[in-house]
Design an enzyme around this catalytic site. Structure first.
Site, PDB file in Angstrom:
ATOM      1  N   GLU A 227       0.981   3.876   2.002  1.00 22.46           N
ATOM      2  CA  GLU A 227       1.570   4.265   3.287  1.00 22.46           C
ATOM      3  C   GLU A 227       2.832   3.458   3.579  1.00 22.46           C
ATOM      4  OE1 GLU A 227      -3.003   4.186   3.954  1.00 22.46           O
ATOM      5  OE2 GLU A 227      -1.535   3.201   2.659  1.00 22.46           O
TER       6      GLU A 227
ATOM      7  N   HIS B 139       0.821  -1.199   0.000  1.00 25.43           N
ATOM      8  CA  HIS B 139       0.000   0.000   0.000  1.00 25.43           C
ATOM      9  C   HIS B 139       0.863   1.260   0.000  1.00 25.43           C
ATOM     10  CE1 HIS B 139      -3.500  -2.407   2.020  1.00 25.43           C
ATOM     11  NE2 HIS B 139      -3.258  -2.795   0.768  1.00 25.43           N
TER      12      HIS B 139
ATOM     13  N   CYS C 200      -1.699  -1.042   7.707  1.00 28.64           N
ATOM     14  CA  CYS C 200      -0.894   0.179   7.575  1.00 28.64           C
ATOM     15  C   CYS C 200      -0.849   0.939   8.904  1.00 28.64           C
ATOM     16  CB  CYS C 200      -1.458   1.065   6.473  1.00 28.64           C
ATOM     17  SG  CYS C 200      -1.183   0.384   4.827  1.00 28.64           S
TER      18      CYS C 200
ATOM     19  N   CYS D 141      -5.483   1.333   6.088  1.00 35.23           N
ATOM     20  CA  CYS D 141      -6.105   0.071   6.486  1.00 35.23           C
ATOM     21  C   CYS D 141      -5.669  -0.312   7.895  1.00 35.23           C
ATOM     22  CB  CYS D 141      -5.785  -1.041   5.486  1.00 35.23           C
ATOM     23  SG  CYS D 141      -4.093  -1.658   5.576  1.00 35.23           S
TER      24      CYS D 141
END
Length: 151
Positions: free
Chosen positions: A61, A59, A93, A84
């Site tokens: 992040e 992801h 995350c 998330c």
């Protein structure tokens, strides 16, 4: 400068616009995951950027945190979608954000996924991280390309 009516500064808006540009650049290339952009700032200087990887993982992040060559303690993260907070094919995350000691997270859109929706906000706040949401939300939601919104 921010006002009582608008909790975001012009600098906040500038950094979120950069995050939106990162998300737009990956639109259609992140598989079933949304295209998300992330910018990390410390002392008014961009210290890292990230975006959702091709095929959706890792992801944005995680990528921004991994890409930083500076310590993230005391930094501010701008991300187009609520981070998330559930275990799926990748770890949450929120765990990576907390571990990195980022002190503030600003995101544009609340995730519509029931596993995440407003939960990340509460998790990060419980760890004494400043969390703000809704920055440039109108631009994200009304965009012809749904950036950072799960499909």
């Amino acid at each position: 400068m921010s006002t009582k009516k608008d909790k975001f500064s012009s600098k906040d808006k500038f950094y979120m616009e950069l995050a939106l540009d990162l998300a737009k650049s990956r639109h259609g290339q992140t598989g079933s995951n949304p295209s998300v952009g992330c910018v990390i700032v410390k002392n008014d200087k961009i210290i890292s950027i990230g975006q959702t990887s091709f095929n959706g993982r890792p992801h944005a992040e995680f990528n921004a945190i991994k890409n930083s060559f500076e310590k993230l303690e005391g930094s501010k993260m701008y991300v187009t979608l609520e981070p998330c907070c559930h275990h799926g094919l990748t770890p949450p995350c929120t765990d990576v954000i907390i571990k990195s000691k980022i002190s503030e997270v600003i995101y544009a859109v609340t995730d519509i996924d029931k596993r995440v929706r407003n939960k990340s906000f509460k998790i990060l706040k419980s760890k004494k991280i400043i969390v703000k949401k809704g920055l440039l939300k109108r631009i994200v939601v009304t965009s012809a390309i749904p950036i950072g919104i799960p499909g």
